[in-house]
Structure formats: structure tokens, C-alpha cells
Write a protein that holds these residues in place. Structure first.
Motif, short mmCIF file in Angstrom:
data_model
loop_
_atom_site.label_atom_id
_atom_site.label_comp_id
_atom_site.label_asym_id
_atom_site.label_seq_id
_atom_site.Cartn_x
_atom_site.Cartn_y
_atom_site.Cartn_z
N ILE A 9 43.72 9.18 -12.05
CA ILE A 9 44.22 9.53 -10.71
C ILE A 9 43.20 10.38 -9.98
O ILE A 9 42.92 10.16 -8.78
CB ILE A 9 45.57 10.25 -10.83
N ARG A 10 42.64 11.38 -10.66
CA ARG A 10 41.64 12.24 -10.02
C ARG A 10 40.42 11.43 -9.59
O ARG A 10 39.89 11.60 -8.48
CB ARG A 10 41.24 13.35 -10.98
N PHE A 13 41.26 9.33 -6.49
CA PHE A 13 41.29 10.10 -5.24
C PHE A 13 39.89 10.54 -4.82
O PHE A 13 39.57 10.55 -3.63
CB PHE A 13 42.21 11.31 -5.38
N SER A 146 43.84 13.71 1.23
CA SER A 146 43.54 13.33 -0.15
C SER A 146 43.91 14.46 -1.11
O SER A 146 44.50 14.23 -2.18
CB SER A 146 42.06 12.97 -0.30
N THR A 149 47.71 14.67 -1.34
CA THR A 149 48.25 13.55 -2.12
C THR A 149 47.94 13.71 -3.60
O THR A 149 48.79 13.44 -4.47
CB THR A 149 47.67 12.22 -1.61
N TYR A 150 46.71 14.16 -3.93
CA TYR A 150 46.37 14.38 -5.34
C TYR A 150 47.22 15.47 -5.94
O TYR A 150 47.67 15.36 -7.09
CB TYR A 150 44.89 14.74 -5.46
N SER A 153 50.58 14.02 -6.60
CA SER A 153 50.51 13.06 -7.72
C SER A 153 50.34 13.79 -9.05
O SER A 153 50.92 13.39 -10.07
CB SER A 153 49.35 12.09 -7.50
N HIS A 154 49.53 14.85 -9.04
CA HIS A 154 49.34 15.62 -10.27
C HIS A 154 50.65 16.24 -10.74
O HIS A 154 50.94 16.26 -11.94
CB HIS A 154 48.28 16.70 -10.04
N VAL A 156 53.56 15.02 -10.18
CA VAL A 156 54.41 13.94 -10.65
C VAL A 156 53.99 13.48 -12.05
O VAL A 156 54.84 13.18 -12.91
CB VAL A 156 54.38 12.76 -9.65
N VAL A 157 52.67 13.45 -12.29
CA VAL A 157 52.16 12.92 -13.55
C VAL A 157 52.18 13.96 -14.66
O VAL A 157 52.20 13.61 -15.85
CB VAL A 157 50.72 12.38 -13.34
#
Length: 439
Positions: A9-10, A13, A146, A149-150, A153-154, A156-157
Motif C-alpha cells: 500500500i505504501r 501511494f 495521497s 488516503t494512505y 488505508s494504514h 484500515v490495514v
């Protein structure tokens, strides 16, 4: 990989931000070109059209002269020496005069030529406000979006990463899922991740119960199954020691003895397969030729008067460190199969330094049957009474368990050749070559 998902993911992005930045920079460069050669050019053309309108109304109209634009008029028939040196050789059109740091539009009419000069510094000033500033603002917006969003997402993950880390620390033989109990899960583990953690917790409990049942079975079976076999062997030994036994009764008792030994070897081999692969069974040095001769003697009893010759050929001494019962099961199954599927001809067993080869002149197998020979309950000719289709799958599993390689070659009507290549122990004893060929 433990942290593979967050890293992916990182990376995604970062790559997205980099590509977006390159795209914005390219767009900014194009904006600079548009401002420099498009906007200024259009501005100068409009200025030239406006001047010619004024010139038609009054020929004495002076050329434009403002803070941004300077104009020069070279009327028809007039010498170009009146122009600045940098403008004298320019043809009609739009020019960038590098030495003079100017952008020049030369517009020619029947009345003459009009030179409109725009300073490049002014064009760069316009490009900065119309190009650079918007590019910077867009870049800041892209990078801000970005990062946001990262970050989301982080978050969430992160529960998935936590769960993956806990599961990766499990011992496959003793999976400890106590940390995945619902009451011990972190507060941020919610939704589908909590459901997944609960499912893994339940599955780990079932695996633990299954492992415990398997250990209990192998322990109990190892003891309980050997007891009646020991009684059978001792009783048959005592019966054979009795006087005045008829030949038929002696043969029957000897068959009972052999069947008991075979059953004991098979039980030991199956228990070895049932235990974990990291538990090494008890092994000892065994001469392969002795095992082949013993199993060949047992297999001759299954020929039942058929015109088949069974011979053992020993080309070299072949000591092997292995549980003896495993070797008996492998060799015994191969020889019995060869005898069962050979109606006439020969069955030959060859003992070499690193392999055993069993070759027969039996019915053989088609490529389709050869591909399925290790499937449980598969039989080349189901109408034959001998066997249940489990011998070759057991042989295959035992060979895999001890690192041996089994190879088959067969042709319908011309027999089958089975080769078992042994994985040698580095500490095997030094033995000489035995060139004896014995039946």
C-alpha cells in the motif's frame, strides 16, 4: 511476508504521488510554453490588429509603446536601419530573440511592417502566476490527498497486519490461538477482521484437537495392535514346535507366521506415516538384499502354480539405514504386485548399490493407468481378486517420507519395471561388493 500488505500500500501511494507529481510538472511546463508562445503571441496579434485599424484612420498614429509592449513601424520603402539591430533581419512571424531577451511579432501589411516587442521577463512573470503557482497548488493538493488516503488505508490495514503477525507466530503442531479469543482482541479489530480472527480461533482449536486425537491414536494403536500380533506369533511358534504335525498344517502355521510378521511391519509403516514428519522413526542398518530375498520367498506363495519364475539378482552390497519394516512393506508390495499381474514369464528383482529394480513380463500398463497408479483404490484390472488398490499408494507415501525416488516404466502386454532409488545416509558402513545371484 509479514508486512507485505502495508508495504504494498505504501509503495502504491508513493508511486501514485510520484506519477501525479510528474504529470503535474509536465502540465506546468506545457502551461509555461502556452503562456510564452501562445498567450503572448495572441496578445501581440491583437495589439497589431488594433494598431492597423488606428493606422488606417490616421497614418500618423504612432506605434504602441507601453510598459509591456514596444512597437516599431517600418513603412514601405523605408530603410531598416532605423530599427534596433536585433530586429532588422527578422521575417514576418513570431520570434524569440535570445540575445535581446525579447519576444517579437513581425506583422507585415501593404503599408509596411509593424514590430511589436514583448520583454521575456514580463512573459516569465506571467508564466509564474499562470503556470508555476497553479502547479505548486495542484502538487500540494495531490500530495495532501495521497497522505490522507494512505493514513486512512494504514489505519484500515493495521488490524489485518496485527492478525497476520499473530498467526505467523503459531507453531503448526501446537497452534496457540488464545490471543484471538474475542475477549482478548484489541479495540481497533472490528468488522470483518474480528470475524476472521474468530474463525481462525475456532479453526486453531479444531486443529489442536485433531493433533491431540492423532497422537492418542498412534500411541494407542502402536500398543494395542501389536499385542494380538505378538500372541499370534508366539502361538504359531509353539504350534510349530509340536511333534507329528502334518505337512499341510505346518504350511498353514508358517503362512500364519509370515502373515503376522507382514501385518506387524505394515502397522509400523502406517504408524510412521501417521506421525509428524519431524519425528524420526527408529532406524537401523539393514542389508537390502536380505529383505528382498525374504519378500521374494513370501511372494512365491502367491504364484499358485503359475508358470512364473521369480529370481533375485544381487549386484552389490546395499546397506541402508532405515526402519526394517518400511523396507519390507515397500519391497513386499512391489514383488506381490509383479507376481499378481504376471500370468506367465518372469519376475526379476535386482539389488544394486543405491536401488532396487523389480521387472516383470506381466500385463503391463497403459499411459493412462500409469498416471493413476498411485491413486488410492485404483487397480489396473479390477476383475482380478488380488489386492485392494492400496499397496502402491502406501509405497509412494513411504518413499516420499524417506526421500526415495520411485520410477515406473510400463508397456501394455510387455510388463512393468519399477525402480526405487534410495537416499543414502552419509554415515553408511563400508561394505564390499557381493556378486552372488541367488533365487
Amino acid at each position: 511476508m509479514l508486512h507485505g500488505l502495508p508495504r504494498k500500500i505504501r509503495t502504491a501511494f508513493m508511486l501514485q504521488a510520484l506519477l501525479a507529481g510528474l504529470a503535474v510538472l509536465l502540465g506546468g511546463y506545457l502551461v509555461l510554453l502556452v503562456v510564452k508562445f501562445g498567450l503572448v503571441n495572441a496578445l501581440l496579434k491583437q495589439e497589431a490588429a488594433h494598431y492597423w485599424e488606428l493606422y488606417q484612420a490616421s497614418p500618423v498614429q504612432p506605434p504602441p509603446n507601453t510598459s509591456n509592449v514596444r512597437g516599431y513601424l517600418l513603412e514601405a520603402g523605408q530603410s531598416p536601419l532605423s530599427l534596433p539591430p536585433a530586429l532588422r533581419g527578422l521575417a514576418p512571424g513570431f520570434h524569440e530573440v535570445g540575445d535581446a531577451d525579447e519576444l517579437v511579432l513581425v506583422d507585415e501589411k501593404p503599408a509596411g511592417r509593424l514590430y511589436l516587442v514583448f520583454l521575456r521577463s514580463q512573459a516569465q512573470h506571467l508564466a509564474f502566476w499562470f503556470g508555476v503557482v497553479p502547479v505548486l497548488l495542484v502538487l500540494l493538493a495531490v500530495y495532501g490527498a495521497s497522505w490522507l488516503t494512505y493514513h486512512v488505508s494504514h489505519r484500515v490495514v493495521s488490524p489485518v497486519t496485527w492478525l497476520a503477525r499473530r498467526v505467523s507466530q503459531w507453531d503448526p503442531l501446537y497452534p496457540d490461538a488464545s490471543e484471538l479469543a474475542p475477549e482478548r482482541l484489541p479495540a481497533d479489530v472490528q468488522g470483518e477482521v474480528r470475524q476472521l480472527a474468530g474463525a481462525l480461533h475456532t479453526m486453531a482449536g479444531r486443529i489442536g484437537d485433531h493433533v491431540a486425537r492423532e497422537r492418542n491414536f498412534t500411541r494407542d494403536a502402536s500398543h494395542e495392535l501389536r499385542t494380538p500380533l505378538t500372541v499370534i506369533r508366539m502361538a504359531s511358534d509353539m504350534a510349530l514346535g509340536a511333534q507329528e504335525l502334518s505337512p499341510g498344517l505346518q504350511r498353514s502355521l508358517q503362512r500364519i507366521q509370515r502373515a503376522g510378521r507382514d501385518m506387524e511391519a505394515l502397522i509400523d509403516a502406517l504408524l510412521i506415516l501417521a506421525r509428524e514428519a519431524n519425528i524420526e522413526p527408529q532406524a537401523e542398518w539393514v542389508e537390502v538384499a536380505d529383505v528382498v530375498r525374504y519378500e521374494a520367498a513370501n511372494a512365491r506363495g502367491s504364484l499358485a502354480g503359475r508358470p512364473v519364475e521369480l529370481e533375485v539378482h544381487v549386484a552389490a552390497a546395499s546397506p541402508l539405514r532405515v526402519p526394517p519394516q518400511v523396507l519390507h512393506v515397500v519391497v513386499g508390495n512391489l514383488l506381490r504386485n509383479a507376481c499378481n499381474y504376471t500370468d506367465s514369464g518372469r519376475v526379476d528383482a535386482y539389488v544394486e548399490a543405491d536401488r532396487v529394480v523389480v521387472r516383470d513380463t506381466g500385463i503391463g500398463m497403459s499411459p493412462e493407468a500409469l498416471a493413476r497408479i498411485f491413486e488410492p483404490f485404483f487397480r489396473v484390472e479390477p476383475e482380478r481378486r488380488q489386492g485392494h488398490g492400496l499397496g502402491m499408494p502406501i509405497v509412494h507415501r513411504l518413499c516420499e517420507r524417506f526421500g526415495w525416488r520411485i520410477e515406473l516404466e510400463s508397456e501394455p502386454g510387455h510388463g512393468t519395471t519399477v525402480t526405487v532409488r534410495f537416499a543414502r545416509d552419509a554415515g553408511q558402513p563400508d561394505r564390499g561388493v557381493d556378486d552372488i545371484a541367488s533365487p
